[in-house]
Design a protein around this motif. Structure first.
Motif, short mmCIF file in Angstrom:
data_model
loop_
_atom_site.label_atom_id
_atom_site.label_comp_id
_atom_site.label_asym_id
_atom_site.label_seq_id
_atom_site.Cartn_x
_atom_site.Cartn_y
_atom_site.Cartn_z
N HIS A 1 -6.74 64.09 8.18
CA HIS A 1 -6.58 62.92 7.31
C HIS A 1 -6.96 61.65 8.06
CE1 HIS A 1 -4.98 60.16 4.39
NE2 HIS A 1 -4.20 59.62 5.31
N MET A 2 -6.52 61.54 9.31
CA MET A 2 -6.85 60.36 10.11
C MET A 2 -8.36 60.19 10.24
SD MET A 2 -3.83 59.16 11.48
CE MET A 2 -4.18 58.45 13.08
N MET B 1 -9.74 55.62 17.38
CA MET B 1 -9.47 54.94 16.11
C MET B 1 -8.72 53.63 16.32
SD MET B 1 -8.40 58.19 13.78
CE MET B 1 -9.32 59.72 13.95
N SER B 2 -8.81 53.11 17.52
CA SER B 2 -8.12 51.86 17.85
C SER B 2 -8.41 50.76 16.84
CB SER B 2 -8.56 51.43 19.25
OG SER B 2 -8.59 50.03 19.33
N ALA C 1 -10.02 48.48 4.38
CA ALA C 1 -10.29 49.82 4.91
C ALA C 1 -9.69 49.98 6.30
CB ALA C 1 -11.79 50.08 4.94
N LEU C 2 -9.67 48.88 7.06
CA LEU C 2 -9.06 48.95 8.39
C LEU C 2 -7.53 48.99 8.27
CD1 LEU C 2 -9.35 49.05 11.42
CD2 LEU C 2 -9.49 46.55 11.47
N ASP C 3 -6.99 48.25 7.30
CA ASP C 3 -5.54 48.31 7.07
C ASP C 3 -5.12 49.75 6.77
OD1 ASP C 3 -5.51 45.61 7.44
OD2 ASP C 3 -5.35 45.09 5.31
N ALA C 4 -5.95 50.44 6.01
CA ALA C 4 -5.64 51.84 5.69
C ALA C 4 -5.63 52.69 6.95
CB ALA C 4 -6.67 52.39 4.70
N LEU C 5 -6.53 52.37 7.87
CA LEU C 5 -6.57 53.12 9.14
C LEU C 5 -5.32 52.83 9.96
CD1 LEU C 5 -8.17 54.97 11.06
CD2 LEU C 5 -9.29 52.94 11.98
N GLU C 6 -4.90 51.57 9.94
CA GLU C 6 -3.72 51.19 10.70
C GLU C 6 -2.48 51.90 10.15
OE1 GLU C 6 -3.09 46.95 10.97
OE2 GLU C 6 -1.94 47.23 12.83
N ALA C 7 -2.44 52.06 8.82
CA ALA C 7 -1.27 52.67 8.18
C ALA C 7 -1.32 54.19 8.19
CB ALA C 7 -1.16 52.17 6.74
N ALA C 8 -2.49 54.73 8.55
CA ALA C 8 -2.67 56.18 8.41
C ALA C 8 -1.78 56.95 9.38
CB ALA C 8 -4.14 56.54 8.65
#
Lengths: 246, 230
Positions: free
Chosen positions: B137-138, B185-186, B124-131
């Motif tokens: 959406h972010m 969102m760091s 889920a964090l990887d998805a945030l990093e890629a967002a």
């Protein structure tokens, strides 16, 4: 249960208080339906037929819809297939885990209040409530009303928006846990002494300690209400839904 | 304001009455939580009912629901506005999140299957990093991380309670504007929560969530001070 809201005119004949009366009607409908849903009078998964219920409760469909929304919020009603409202199968919910959430929220409330330099007003208000509530020997439904009123006020005094709204999502399941418990266990869980201990801890002004005490009281109530075996008596107090309008 | 009208006139006669109300509610909720209707904006019944193509009675019911959700508040003479969050309310909001998500972190840290749960949080964090892309959406991806944390506990009530607050949570994230929202969102700061859970120590896990929430709230408040001083 919402004793901050005045009752409507008793004979229903006084004009001019329409909005107030409507609010109190909705709250009474919420109380009545909560008891029915938590006590198993309506089967899990059964659709809520609003036309039918509004007639049985003697309220308009608009008022009923607001009441049902509140019960959806409290976890007793949910949207079923095709968006129809149905009785939520609360039997599938782990009540012990629900009490963990209650402990976290009431613990936060107690810590917030204890940490306030100007907590005296809140402490007084909670004390007055405790003094005015029913004694330990009262009926279980009245003890539950007192217990919920204290929790609602504790959270509302700490943070009347977010925290109180979070806490309100638990009310349906708390009611259900009490309805399913043996009377002796319910009394142990709802004893006035529990609320007094929380009050004393808040008044002492140590947030860490207040949180701990509030969490302990919830954990002990949970231990009394929720048997580890998960065995619960079927059904519950029965009774027919009657009008709240007369 | 670009609220689209609710689609009506479908062949689903009886159904569309209910869904009209729900659709109007969804649109209003999105407009408020995304900042399209900003904090303090007045909600004028005549304008909104026309924009959404619904009756004022239906609109009023939707607004009452939003009031219950904490997105709309009544001001002078009952006028409804999009809720404005004070510094105190933002702190309270993050304190409640801390209580809920701190419980979640402590529970996940002590679950016997922790080693399989942590990678799911990491993804889920990887998805945030890629967002990337729109701020809305972010925010969704960010919120999904926090919801995932609650879900991994297996505590259905915890998830329900968190979801009941999600409108207010989204609103508080967006409250100080898109830049502040993105700054909160760091990835490294979220990583600290995962790492603390991975140690298996519930107290460390809870403390990591506390730190995360305190810092996020402070970022929103300092923005207020900057804005006031500017």
């Amino acid at each position: 249960m919402r004793d901050s809201v005045p009752d409507g005119p008793r004979d229903g004949s006084v004009a001019g208080l329409v909005e107030l009366d409507r609010t109190s009607l909705r709250d009474r409908a919420v109380d009545r339906l909560r008891q029915a849903l938590a006590g198993g009078e309506l089967d899990a998964g059964a659709p809520l037929v609003l036309t039918d219920l509004s007639v049985r409760l003697g309220i308009s469909r608009g008022t009923l819809r607001e009441a049902v929304r509140q019960l959806e919020f409290e976890g007793l009603v949910e949207a079923g297939p095709r968006g129809r409202l149905v009785v939520r199968d609360a039997g599938a919910v782990d009540l012990e885990r629900m009490f963990a959430v209650r402990g976290a929220l009431e613990g936060l409330a107690a810590a917030m209040l204890a940490g306030r330099p100007d907590r005296a007003g809140a402490v007084t208000s909670l004390r007055v409530r405790l003094q005015g509530e029913v004694g330990a020997g009262a009926d279980i439904p009245d003890l539950l009303v007192a217990d919920l009123a204290f929790g609602r006020e504790l959270c509302g005094l700490a943070d009347a928006t977010t925290l109180l709204r979070a806490w309100e999502t638990l009310v349906g399941l708390i009611t259900r846990a009490v309805a399913r418990a043996d009377p002796a266990d319910a009394r142990a869980a709802l004893a006035p002494e529990r609320r007094r201990r929380v009050l004393v801890a808040v008044a002492a002004g140590d947030p860490h300690r207040a949180r701990q005490v509030a969490q302990e009281q919830v954990a002990q109530a949970a231990a009394a209400l929720v048997r580890p075996s998960g065995v619960a008596s079927a059904g519950g107090p029965s009774g027919k839904l009657s009008t709240v309008n007369g | 304001m670009s609220l689209g009208g609710v689609e009506s006139g479908t062949s689903l006669g009886g159904l569309s009455r209910t869904s009209l109300r729900e659709q109007a509610l969804d649109q209003l909720r999105n407009a408020v939580t995304s900042g399209e209707l900003p904090p303090g904006a007045r909600l004028v019944e005549t304008e909104l009912s026309a924009a959404l193509g619904i009756s004022r009675g239906t609109l009023r019911e939707a607004l009452r629901q939003l009031q219950q959700e904490g997105l709309v508040e009544a001001g002078d003479r009952g006028r409804l506005t999009v809720r404005t969050l004070s510094d105190g309310e933002i702190l309270d909001m993050f304190a409640v999140r801390s209580a809920l998500e701190g419980l979640a972190a402590a529970v996940v840290a002590t679950r016997p299957d922790r080693d399989t749960l942590v990678p799911r949080l990491q993804s889920a964090l990887d998805a945030l990093e890629a967002a990337s892309g729109s701020i809305n959406h972010m925010v969704e991806v960010d919120m999904r991380f926090h919801l995932r944390l609650c879900e991994l506990t297996g505590n259905a009530t915890l998830v329900r309670t968190w979801e009941a607050l999600s409108g207010s949570i989204r609103m508080s994230i967006m409250f100080a504007g898109a830049d502040r929202a993105v700054a909160n969102m760091s990835v490294p700061r979220h990583q600290q929560v995962i790492d603390a859970i991975a140690t298996g120590d519930p107290d460390r896990a809870r403390a990591a969530v506390d730190d995360h929430m305190r810092e996020a709230a402070a970022n929103l408040l300092s923005h207020h001070r900057d804005a006031a001083g500017a």
